[in-house]
Design a protein around this motif. Sequence first.
Motif, short mmCIF file in Angstrom:
data_model
loop_
_atom_site.label_atom_id
_atom_site.label_comp_id
_atom_site.label_asym_id
_atom_site.label_seq_id
_atom_site.Cartn_x
_atom_site.Cartn_y
_atom_site.Cartn_z
N GLN A 118 -14.22 11.47 13.68
CA GLN A 118 -15.35 12.31 14.07
C GLN A 118 -16.68 11.69 13.64
N LEU A 119 -16.66 10.92 12.57
CA LEU A 119 -17.88 10.23 12.14
C LEU A 119 -18.15 8.96 12.94
N GLY A 120 -17.22 8.56 13.81
CA GLY A 120 -17.39 7.36 14.62
C GLY A 120 -16.66 6.16 14.12
N VAL A 121 -15.75 6.32 13.16
CA VAL A 121 -14.99 5.19 12.63
C VAL A 121 -13.83 4.88 13.57
N THR A 122 -13.78 3.64 14.04
CA THR A 122 -12.71 3.21 14.93
C THR A 122 -11.63 2.41 14.22
N PHE A 179 -7.74 7.03 3.20
CA PHE A 179 -8.35 7.05 4.53
C PHE A 179 -7.30 7.06 5.64
N GLU A 180 -6.10 6.55 5.36
CA GLU A 180 -5.07 6.48 6.38
C GLU A 180 -4.27 7.78 6.53
N GLN A 181 -4.54 8.77 5.70
CA GLN A 181 -3.88 10.06 5.89
C GLN A 181 -4.34 10.68 7.21
N ALA A 182 -3.47 11.44 7.84
CA ALA A 182 -3.74 11.94 9.19
C ALA A 182 -5.00 12.80 9.23
N ASN A 183 -5.13 13.75 8.29
CA ASN A 183 -6.29 14.64 8.33
C ASN A 183 -7.57 13.90 7.98
N ILE A 184 -7.49 12.95 7.03
CA ILE A 184 -8.68 12.18 6.67
C ILE A 184 -9.08 11.23 7.80
N LYS A 185 -8.07 10.64 8.45
CA LYS A 185 -8.36 9.73 9.56
C LYS A 185 -9.04 10.45 10.71
N THR A 203 0.84 -1.19 0.00
CA THR A 203 0.00 0.00 0.00
C THR A 203 0.88 1.23 0.00
N THR A 204 0.43 2.24 -0.68
CA THR A 204 1.22 3.46 -0.83
C THR A 204 0.68 4.54 0.06
N THR A 205 1.55 5.34 0.57
CA THR A 205 1.16 6.47 1.42
C THR A 205 1.28 7.73 0.61
N THR A 206 0.22 8.48 0.53
CA THR A 206 0.21 9.69 -0.26
C THR A 206 0.74 10.84 0.57
N THR A 207 1.15 11.90 -0.11
CA THR A 207 1.64 13.07 0.59
C THR A 207 0.50 13.78 1.28
N ALA A 208 0.80 14.47 2.38
CA ALA A 208 -0.23 15.14 3.15
C ALA A 208 -0.80 16.29 2.34
N GLY A 209 -2.08 16.50 2.45
CA GLY A 209 -2.74 17.58 1.73
C GLY A 209 -4.18 17.25 1.49
N SER A 210 -4.98 18.20 1.14
CA SER A 210 -6.41 17.98 0.92
C SER A 210 -6.72 17.47 -0.47
N ALA A 211 -5.77 17.61 -1.40
CA ALA A 211 -6.02 17.16 -2.78
C ALA A 211 -6.18 15.66 -2.80
N PHE A 212 -7.19 15.18 -3.54
CA PHE A 212 -7.46 13.74 -3.60
C PHE A 212 -7.84 13.38 -5.02
N SER A 213 -7.08 12.53 -5.63
CA SER A 213 -7.36 12.12 -7.01
C SER A 213 -7.11 10.64 -7.12
N PHE A 214 -8.15 9.90 -7.57
CA PHE A 214 -8.00 8.47 -7.73
C PHE A 214 -7.34 8.14 -9.06
N SER A 215 -7.49 9.02 -10.04
CA SER A 215 -6.95 8.70 -11.36
C SER A 215 -5.44 8.83 -11.41
N ALA A 216 -4.89 9.81 -10.68
CA ALA A 216 -3.44 10.00 -10.70
C ALA A 216 -2.95 10.37 -9.32
N PRO A 217 -2.87 9.43 -8.37
CA PRO A 217 -2.43 9.76 -7.02
C PRO A 217 -0.94 10.06 -6.97
N THR A 218 -0.60 10.96 -6.08
CA THR A 218 0.80 11.33 -5.89
C THR A 218 1.37 10.50 -4.77
N ASN A 219 2.37 9.70 -5.04
CA ASN A 219 2.93 8.78 -4.06
C ASN A 219 4.38 9.16 -3.79
#
Length: 511
Positions: free
Chosen positions: A280-284, A269-275, A30-46
């Motif tokens: 907050q939505l109740g995901v453990t 989902f594993e990015q710090a800000n997204i996690k 699994t790849t970890t993306t760079t921190a930031g709010s930008a999210f693209s499934f077609s061309a993720p930045t790894n």
Amino acid sequence: MAFNFGAPSGTSGTSTATAAPAGGFGGFGTTTTTAGSAFSFSAPTNTGSTGLLGGTQNKGFGFGTGFGTTTGTGTGLGTGLGTGLGFGGFNTQQQQQQQQQTSLGGLFSQPTQAPAQSTQLINTASALSAPTLLGDERDAILAKWNQLQAFWGTGKGYFNNNIPPVEFTQENPFCRFKAVGYSCMPNNKDEDGLVVLIFNKKETDIRSQQQQLVESLHKVLGGNQTLTVNVEGIKTLPDDQTEVVIYVVERSPNGTSRRVPATTLYAHFEQANIKAQLQQLGVTLSMTRTELSPAQIKQLLQNPPAGVDPIIWEQAKVDNPDSEKLIPVPMVGFKELLRRLKVQDQMTKQHQTRLDIISEDISELQKNQTTTMAKIAQYKRKLMELSHRTLQVLIKQEIQRKSGYAIQADEEQLRVQLDTIQGELNAPTQFKGRLNELMSQIRMQNHFGAVKSEEKYYIDADLLREIKQHLKQQQEGLSHLISIIKDDLEDIKLVEHGLNETIHSRGGVFS
């Protein structure tokens, strides 16, 4: 699941285990993306691959939390295997996730960690066998105390004044509270895009707010209009938790669509800000539901988890009832035993609920079948009546059409045949006599009220036995009640007799 408290090097055994089919496996590559709010499934930045094989991230690996249960065979660590208990998947709590990470860290540890592990093993052996803390016979007592702590899997083992104590955990090789069970390997592809989210909410709350949940997840994904969040399934888990399986569909400008791969969605989902937003939505807990490659399965099986004896691990692989679908997994501690028991109870309730629904459906179908059979019989009678009416109409129409014409040869031949049949029917010893006899018998039966029904009803043998058993219990209860009433009557008579004697004695005193 067999939960065993045997010796750490004892013989292996087998027991019954319940595996969690479709548990999520992730973290391999699994790849970890760079921190930031930008999210693209077609061309993720790894920035690079930091999966499980890299030894820096193990969060994606875990057996799902009770995605259905199956029966397998577990191998206990030591002697005296207990009774089997069903279990679901792994990785439902933070502690269990840490246990998986520790176990997998032992599987894929770097070569540079070998000296540290060797030193830890030497210190543990010194604490258990030859501590030199006090320099007298008290060291032998301290050694036994350290052994007890190691067997229990908790505490600190002091053995030398110049060396820090050894920390005993349940993963140490001497802990008695271990066993090996089996979990079902998922068969979903990465292209299916299935990601499991564990919510700390009840199923009823999730279902009532499913639309709001989908909208919230869509906002977490950046609110992109080309992305659509879909819910694959919702299942109840123990401790008022709920499992929600989702996938995301991405629509391209040319009108085509595809599912976002599970590893890509999980990495987002594993990015710090997204996690933090998911919490907050109740995901453990979040995990992917993807299958393992043959190379990954082979590597997992060749390296026993931390604290599991290699001999026991080899025996567990031999005892695997279905090596194509099941994989051995360690079971450590009472908390894991309690969690698996809760998962098994939950699955048992769900199976019983499903059986009740099936039973109700069968009863409804039986009622519909009875109603349908009655309607069929009614329609048959109606068809016969309509056929007779149609025949009468045709006769009258034919009479009107042939009125005024001479009798033809074929009609004359038909009339002769009908006269012959009529003569045979009117013969005293032929059909008419028999019909008269039958009619007289029917009238006698109707007179005595003995109407014979065309339909016959039978009582099922099992139902008849249940009725007899119930009536027998009722009779026994009535007999017991009668005996109690008789005893009470005798007691009342005895009380009355005593009262009468007391009254007579008092009368003699005052006379």
